[in-house]
Motif scaffolding. Structure first.
Motif, PDB file in Angstrom:
ATOM      1  N   ALA A  70     -10.137   0.207  -0.276  1.00 24.39           N
ATOM      2  CA  ALA A  70     -10.042  -0.691  -1.435  1.00 24.39           C
ATOM      3  C   ALA A  70      -9.123  -0.101  -2.502  1.00 24.39           C
ATOM      4  O   ALA A  70      -8.295  -0.810  -3.089  1.00 24.39           O
ATOM      5  N   ARG A  71      -9.233   1.197  -2.738  1.00 29.46           N
ATOM      6  CA  ARG A  71      -8.326   1.858  -3.702  1.00 29.46           C
ATOM      7  C   ARG A  71      -6.880   1.780  -3.226  1.00 29.46           C
ATOM      8  O   ARG A  71      -5.969   1.542  -4.016  1.00 29.46           O
ATOM      9  N   ALA A  72      -6.680   2.002  -1.948  1.00 32.17           N
ATOM     10  CA  ALA A  72      -5.332   1.954  -1.380  1.00 32.17           C
ATOM     11  C   ALA A  72      -4.723   0.565  -1.564  1.00 32.17           C
ATOM     12  O   ALA A  72      -3.543   0.436  -1.917  1.00 32.17           O
ATOM     13  N   VAL A  73      -5.521  -0.453  -1.347  1.00 35.99           N
ATOM     14  CA  VAL A  73      -5.050  -1.824  -1.525  1.00 35.99           C
ATOM     15  C   VAL A  73      -4.758  -2.086  -2.999  1.00 35.99           C
ATOM     16  O   VAL A  73      -3.728  -2.656  -3.350  1.00 35.99           O
ATOM     17  N   ASP A  74      -5.645  -1.654  -3.877  1.00 39.54           N
ATOM     18  CA  ASP A  74      -5.427  -1.845  -5.321  1.00 39.54           C
ATOM     19  C   ASP A  74      -4.146  -1.157  -5.790  1.00 39.54           C
ATOM     20  O   ASP A  74      -3.443  -1.680  -6.664  1.00 39.54           O
ATOM     21  N   GLU A  75      -3.850  -0.001  -5.214  1.00 41.38           N
ATOM     22  CA  GLU A  75      -2.647   0.738  -5.609  1.00 41.38           C
ATOM     23  C   GLU A  75      -1.367   0.007  -5.229  1.00 41.38           C
ATOM     24  O   GLU A  75      -0.301   0.317  -5.745  1.00 41.38           O
ATOM     25  N   ALA A  76      -1.462  -0.965  -4.353  1.00 37.14           N
ATOM     26  CA  ALA A  76      -0.286  -1.750  -3.965  1.00 37.14           C
ATOM     27  C   ALA A  76       0.064  -2.790  -5.026  1.00 37.14           C
ATOM     28  O   ALA A  76       1.100  -3.437  -4.933  1.00 37.14           O
ATOM     29  N   ARG A  77      -0.780  -2.944  -6.003  1.00 34.56           N
ATOM     30  CA  ARG A  77      -0.558  -3.858  -7.146  1.00 34.56           C
ATOM     31  C   ARG A  77      -0.214  -5.271  -6.665  1.00 34.56           C
ATOM     32  O   ARG A  77       0.820  -5.824  -7.019  1.00 34.56           O
ATOM     33  N   PHE A  78      -1.100  -5.848  -5.891  1.00 30.10           N
ATOM     34  CA  PHE A  78      -0.901  -7.187  -5.325  1.00 30.10           C
ATOM     35  C   PHE A  78      -0.545  -8.234  -6.370  1.00 30.10           C
ATOM     36  O   PHE A  78       0.209  -9.142  -6.098  1.00 30.10           O
ATOM     37  N   GLU A  79      -1.130  -8.100  -7.550  1.00 29.76           N
ATOM     38  CA  GLU A  79      -0.960  -9.147  -8.561  1.00 29.76           C
ATOM     39  C   GLU A  79       0.361  -9.026  -9.329  1.00 29.76           C
ATOM     40  O   GLU A  79       0.850 -10.021  -9.850  1.00 29.76           O
ATOM     41  N   ALA A  81       3.255  -6.510  -8.447  1.00 31.18           N
ATOM     42  CA  ALA A  81       4.448  -6.068  -7.716  1.00 31.18           C
ATOM     43  C   ALA A  81       5.074  -7.260  -6.994  1.00 31.18           C
ATOM     44  O   ALA A  81       4.379  -8.226  -6.674  1.00 31.18           O
ATOM     45  N   PRO A  82       6.372  -7.217  -6.743  1.00 28.98           N
ATOM     46  CA  PRO A  82       6.964  -8.276  -5.918  1.00 28.98           C
ATOM     47  C   PRO A  82       6.185  -8.366  -4.606  1.00 28.98           C
ATOM     48  O   PRO A  82       5.775  -7.332  -4.049  1.00 28.98           O
ATOM     49  N   PRO A  83       5.947  -9.567  -4.102  1.00 36.19           N
ATOM     50  CA  PRO A  83       5.067  -9.725  -2.945  1.00 36.19           C
ATOM     51  C   PRO A  83       5.443  -8.883  -1.736  1.00 36.19           C
ATOM     52  O   PRO A  83       4.565  -8.291  -1.102  1.00 36.19           O
ATOM     53  N   LEU A  84       6.723  -8.795  -1.387  1.00 36.32           N
ATOM     54  CA  LEU A  84       7.112  -7.979  -0.226  1.00 36.32           C
ATOM     55  C   LEU A  84       6.855  -6.493  -0.462  1.00 36.32           C
ATOM     56  O   LEU A  84       6.446  -5.774   0.448  1.00 36.32           O
ATOM     57  N   VAL A  85       7.091  -6.038  -1.674  1.00 37.05           N
ATOM     58  CA  VAL A  85       6.822  -4.640  -2.018  1.00 37.05           C
ATOM     59  C   VAL A  85       5.324  -4.374  -1.909  1.00 37.05           C
ATOM     60  O   VAL A  85       4.892  -3.375  -1.329  1.00 37.05           O
ATOM     61  N   ALA A  86       4.525  -5.289  -2.430  1.00 35.99           N
ATOM     62  CA  ALA A  86       3.069  -5.135  -2.369  1.00 35.99           C
ATOM     63  C   ALA A  86       2.589  -5.125  -0.922  1.00 35.99           C
ATOM     64  O   ALA A  86       1.724  -4.324  -0.555  1.00 35.99           O
ATOM     65  N   LEU A  87       3.143  -5.998  -0.089  1.00 37.81           N
ATOM     66  CA  LEU A  87       2.748  -6.054   1.323  1.00 37.81           C
ATOM     67  C   LEU A  87       3.081  -4.738   2.016  1.00 37.81           C
ATOM     68  O   LEU A  87       2.248  -4.164   2.717  1.00 37.81           O
ATOM     69  N   TYR A  88       4.286  -4.254   1.820  1.00 37.50           N
ATOM     70  CA  TYR A  88       4.683  -2.996   2.444  1.00 37.50           C
ATOM     71  C   TYR A  88       3.802  -1.849   1.946  1.00 37.50           C
ATOM     72  O   TYR A  88       3.294  -1.052   2.748  1.00 37.50           O
ATOM     73  N   GLN A  89       3.609  -1.754   0.632  1.00 38.72           N
ATOM     74  CA  GLN A  89       2.817  -0.648   0.075  1.00 38.72           C
ATOM     75  C   GLN A  89       1.369  -0.718   0.536  1.00 38.72           C
ATOM     76  O   GLN A  89       0.776   0.294   0.898  1.00 38.72           O
ATOM     77  N   ALA A  90       0.802  -1.916   0.554  1.00 32.77           N
ATOM     78  CA  ALA A  90      -0.571  -2.066   1.031  1.00 32.77           C
ATOM     79  C   ALA A  90      -0.679  -1.649   2.490  1.00 32.77           C
ATOM     80  O   ALA A  90      -1.656  -1.009   2.894  1.00 32.77           O
ATOM     81  N   THR A  91       0.323  -2.004   3.278  1.00 28.56           N
ATOM     82  CA  THR A  91       0.318  -1.663   4.697  1.00 28.56           C
ATOM     83  C   THR A  91       0.370  -0.150   4.881  1.00 28.56           C
ATOM     84  O   THR A  91      -0.431   0.420   5.641  1.00 28.56           O
ATOM     85  N   ALA A  92       1.287   0.508   4.194  1.00 23.96           N
ATOM     86  CA  ALA A  92       1.389   1.973   4.301  1.00 23.96           C
ATOM     87  C   ALA A  92       0.100   2.641   3.822  1.00 23.96           C
ATOM     88  O   ALA A  92      -0.422   3.549   4.486  1.00 23.96           O
ATOM     89  N   ALA A  94      -2.957   1.327   3.618  1.00 30.82           N
ATOM     90  CA  ALA A  94      -4.074   1.001   4.517  1.00 30.82           C
ATOM     91  C   ALA A  94      -3.991   1.824   5.797  1.00 30.82           C
ATOM     92  O   ALA A  94      -5.013   2.321   6.284  1.00 30.82           O
ATOM     93  N   LEU A  95      -2.792   1.972   6.338  1.00 24.51           N
ATOM     94  CA  LEU A  95      -2.645   2.764   7.560  1.00 24.51           C
ATOM     95  C   LEU A  95      -3.047   4.218   7.326  1.00 24.51           C
ATOM     96  O   LEU A  95      -3.681   4.833   8.183  1.00 24.51           O
ATOM     97  N   GLU A  96      -2.692   4.737   6.182  1.00 27.36           N
ATOM     98  CA  GLU A  96      -3.070   6.118   5.858  1.00 27.36           C
ATOM     99  C   GLU A  96      -4.586   6.283   5.923  1.00 27.36           C
ATOM    100  O   GLU A  96      -5.106   7.220   6.532  1.00 27.36           O
ATOM    101  N   VAL A  97      -5.309   5.350   5.316  1.00 31.32           N
ATOM    102  CA  VAL A  97      -6.771   5.425   5.309  1.00 31.32           C
ATOM    103  C   VAL A  97      -7.334   5.164   6.701  1.00 31.32           C
ATOM    104  O   VAL A  97      -8.191   5.899   7.183  1.00 31.32           O
ATOM    105  N   LYS A  98      -6.836   4.128   7.357  1.00 33.79           N
ATOM    106  CA  LYS A  98      -7.386   3.746   8.660  1.00 33.79           C
ATOM    107  C   LYS A  98      -7.152   4.827   9.723  1.00 33.79           C
ATOM    108  O   LYS A  98      -8.004   5.042  10.574  1.00 33.79           O
ATOM    109  N   VAL A  99      -6.038   5.519   9.643  1.00 31.68           N
ATOM    110  CA  VAL A  99      -5.779   6.597  10.600  1.00 31.68           C
ATOM    111  C   VAL A  99      -6.647   7.810  10.260  1.00 31.68           C
ATOM    112  O   VAL A  99      -7.255   8.419  11.136  1.00 31.68           O
TER     113      VAL A  99
END
Length: 191
Positions: A70-79, A81-92, A94-99
């Protein structure tokens, strides 16, 4: 009843136990509490004092990992950041946490606090996909629930097949986002 926060040293001990449990259980899901204690460098009684049962330990691990996600997702600033930037950052992120927390993220304890945390993550992702659709990044006719399911499946598969010690989350995030947005088919393919 008010729960007192842990002292800093107790909090470090709990985190050390959780991290050791993740490493040990990822290698051997039937590992004992004694093996976890040894990996954490603490006495077995210390683990049992903090976690009365193995189920309590795994539930706490899942809640911890869900909170990190949840913190990792929040750090992507969904609201903001530009949507593509937020998607990429959330993905990176989330993968860090999930791995790093693969065992905990894939454990299936009874309903717990992590369910509520994950519901917040899902809501945030849905809002991001709506922003991506409004921005024209996603087609107007695409079902956003389907997009989320595909996205989560991609994240899950990448996290499951990636060794935590050999992870370049930026490269993996780029692959996931590229696959989500462009797929793997030829642009000339016809249905």
């Amino acid at each position: 009843m008010t729960v007192r926060p842990l002292r800093a040293d107790a909090e470090r001990t709990v985190r050390t136990i959780l991290e050791a449990a993740e490493r040990v259980l990822a290698r051997n899901p039937s590992a004992s509490m004694e093996e976890i204690a040894a990996a954490a460098g603490v006495a077995r009684t210390t683990v049992h004092r903090r976690f009365a049962t193995r189920e309590a330990l795994v539930t706490t691990m899942r809640t911890w990992a869900s909170t990190q996600l949840a913190r990792a997702v929040d750090e992507a600033r969904f609201e903001t950041a530009p949507p593509l930037v937020a998607l990429y950052q959330a993905t990176a992120n989330a993968l860090e946490v999930k791995v790093s927390w693969g065992f905990a993220m894939n454990s299936a304890p009874a309903a717990s606090e992590s369910d509520e945390i994950m519901a917040g993550v899902v809501a945030s992702c849905d809002r991001l996909f709506e922003r991506l659709q409004r921005a024209g990044v996603l087609r107007a006719d695409v079902d956003l629930i389907w997009v989320r399911r595909v996205y989560y499946a991609l994240l899950h598969e990448v996290a499951q097949s990636t060794d935590a010690d050999e992870t370049d989350t930026d490269t993996l995030a780029t692959r996931v986002v590229d696959t989500l947005l462009r797929g793997v088919g030829s642009p000339n393919a016809q249905l």
